[in-house]
Design a protein around this motif. Structure first.
Motif, PDB file in Angstrom:
ATOM      1  N   ARG A  41       0.833  -1.202   0.000  1.00 26.57           N
ATOM      2  CA  ARG A  41       0.000   0.000   0.000  1.00 26.57           C
ATOM      3  C   ARG A  41       0.873   1.260   0.000  1.00 26.57           C
ATOM      4  O   ARG A  41       0.543   2.269  -0.640  1.00 26.57           O
ATOM      5  CB  ARG A  41      -0.916  -0.001   1.234  1.00 26.57           C
ATOM      6  CG  ARG A  41      -2.055  -0.992   1.127  1.00 26.57           C
ATOM      7  CD  ARG A  41      -2.854  -1.092   2.421  1.00 26.57           C
ATOM      8  NE  ARG A  41      -3.927  -2.053   2.280  1.00 26.57           N
ATOM      9  CZ  ARG A  41      -5.135  -1.755   1.811  1.00 26.57           C
ATOM     10  NH1 ARG A  41      -5.442  -0.515   1.491  1.00 26.57           N
ATOM     11  NH2 ARG A  41      -6.045  -2.692   1.697  1.00 26.57           N
ATOM     12  N   SER A 109       0.879  -4.434  -6.755  1.00 26.45           N
ATOM     13  CA  SER A 109       1.489  -5.621  -6.129  1.00 26.45           C
ATOM     14  C   SER A 109       1.698  -6.758  -7.129  1.00 26.45           C
ATOM     15  O   SER A 109       2.297  -7.763  -6.785  1.00 26.45           O
ATOM     16  CB  SER A 109       0.665  -6.092  -4.926  1.00 26.45           C
ATOM     17  OG  SER A 109      -0.592  -6.559  -5.344  1.00 26.45           O
ATOM     18  N   GLY A 135       0.445 -11.682   5.063  1.00 30.17           N
ATOM     19  CA  GLY A 135       0.419 -11.264   3.668  1.00 30.17           C
ATOM     20  C   GLY A 135      -0.251 -12.296   2.788  1.00 30.17           C
ATOM     21  O   GLY A 135      -1.268 -12.899   3.176  1.00 30.17           O
TER      22      GLY A 135
HETATM   23  O1   DC Z   1      -3.525  -7.187   3.265  1.00 32.37           O
HETATM   24  P1   DC Z   1      -3.947  -5.965   2.438  1.00 32.37           P
HETATM   25  O2   DC Z   1      -5.364  -6.026   1.927  1.00 32.37           O
HETATM   26  O3   DC Z   1      -3.643  -4.673   3.128  1.00 32.37           O
HETATM   27  O4   DC Z   1      -3.008  -6.046   1.148  1.00 32.37           O
HETATM   28  C1   DC Z   1      -3.047  -5.041   0.173  1.00 32.37           C
HETATM   29  C2   DC Z   1      -2.728  -5.628  -1.183  1.00 32.37           C
HETATM   30  O5   DC Z   1      -1.386  -6.077  -1.266  1.00 32.37           O
HETATM   31  C3   DC Z   1      -3.614  -6.790  -1.631  1.00 32.37           C
HETATM   32  O6   DC Z   1      -4.127  -6.460  -2.912  1.00 32.37           O
HETATM   33  C4   DC Z   1      -2.705  -7.966  -1.770  1.00 32.37           C
HETATM   34  C5   DC Z   1      -1.323  -7.379  -1.813  1.00 32.37           C
HETATM   35  N1   DC Z   1      -0.356  -8.141  -1.043  1.00 32.37           N
HETATM   36  C6   DC Z   1       0.482  -8.982  -1.720  1.00 32.37           C
HETATM   37  O7   DC Z   1       0.370  -9.123  -2.929  1.00 32.37           O
HETATM   38  N2   DC Z   1       1.424  -9.678  -1.044  1.00 32.37           N
HETATM   39  C7   DC Z   1       1.560  -9.542   0.279  1.00 32.37           C
HETATM   40  N3   DC Z   1       2.507 -10.225   0.921  1.00 32.37           N
HETATM   41  C8   DC Z   1       0.691  -8.682   0.991  1.00 32.37           C
HETATM   42  C9   DC Z   1      -0.264  -7.993   0.298  1.00 32.37           C
END
Ligand code: DC
Length: 232
Positions: A41, A109, A135
């Motif tokens: 983010r 991402s 994550g």
């Molecule tokens: O957990 P979150 O919803 O705040 O994550 C935001 C975005 O980041 C979500 O679209 C997935 C991505 N993300 C990712 O691809 N890999 C991670 N380790 C953590 C989050």
């Protein structure tokens, strides 16, 4: 290094309470909690503020060219009893949850160079162990050797209802249908992207919290944790 300290990887679907769960585990164990979603983010926010995202379209090359200018760090905030995220020294904890960021973070991402940079940072942060990291790719890519991996999920409608309650309590005008569609489409985006898609690591334990309270989840977790620590 405390040899008893382990790495706990928590992956799973969006809106199933991963961060709340990971944070309370870290507090209980005296471990460091790292919210890797906040890092994706933060990069998205920087890209938005520096012209690499226009009308929702992500200019991937520009985002990649900015990566060396983005310094992310976490600082503990005793008032929140959690760490806040900073970009180049600026506190961005509040800004990264804005809807503009949520709408573009999936696209950011999915950029390979963004992932490589953030994964390397996450591996560095976990080097001393004693971390709970949440994550989508922690147990599969960031720490495939983590001693305890949890794959969290909950029924999509249950997740939508929880978010709906949270948002309407804040006064947001949303419908349950649109929240449900957002939950389902984010699951699809996370699970079908080309690089590091969300998937359960073979050795992860599934926690479906559709009908569990927060306290029940903690009891469930402590049993698993004690099994790992006692070498079962
Ligand atoms: O957990 P979150 O919803 O705040 O994550 C935001 C975005 O980041 C979500 O679209 C997935 C991505 N993300 C990712 O691809 N890999 C991670 N380790 C953590 C989050």
């Amino acid at each position: 290094m405390d040899s008893k300290k382990i790495i706990i990887a928590i992956d799973g679907h969006s809106s199933c309470g991963k961060s709340t769960f990971a944070k309370s585990i870290a507090a209980r164990l005296g471990y460091i909690f790292i919210d890797t979603g906040a890092m994706y983010r933060a990069v998205t926010l920087y890209a938005l503020e520096h012209g690499a995202i226009n009308s929702g379209i992500v200019d991937e090359e520009r985002v990649v060219s900015m990566l060396n200018d983005i310094n992310i760090d976490f600082r503990f905030n005793p008032q929140r009893d959690a760490s806040d995220i900073y970009v180049n020294g600026d506190l961005v904890e509040g800004k990264i949850r804005a809807i503009e960021v949520s709408n573009c973070v999936s696209a950011v991402s999915s950029i390979g160079d963004v992932r490589s940079k953030l994964v390397a940072m996450q591996q560095q942060m976990g080097k001393k162990r004693g971390v709970v990291m949440d994550g989508r790719d922690i147990g599969t890519v960031v720490f495939p050797e983590a001693e305890l991996k949890i794959y969290m999920t909950a029924d999509a409608m249950v997740r939508a209802e929880r978010r709906y309650k949270e948002l309407t309590a804040k006064g947001d005008k949303v419908t349950l249908e649109e929240i449900y569609e957002n939950v389902v489409s984010r699951d699809k985006a996370d699970m079908t992207r080309a690089i590091s898609p969300l998937r359960k690591a073979d050795d992860a334990i599934v926690l479906d919290n559709s009908s569990m309270t927060v306290d029940e989840q903690m009891v469930w977790f402590m049993e698993r944790f004690n099994e790992v620590i006692s070498g079962k």
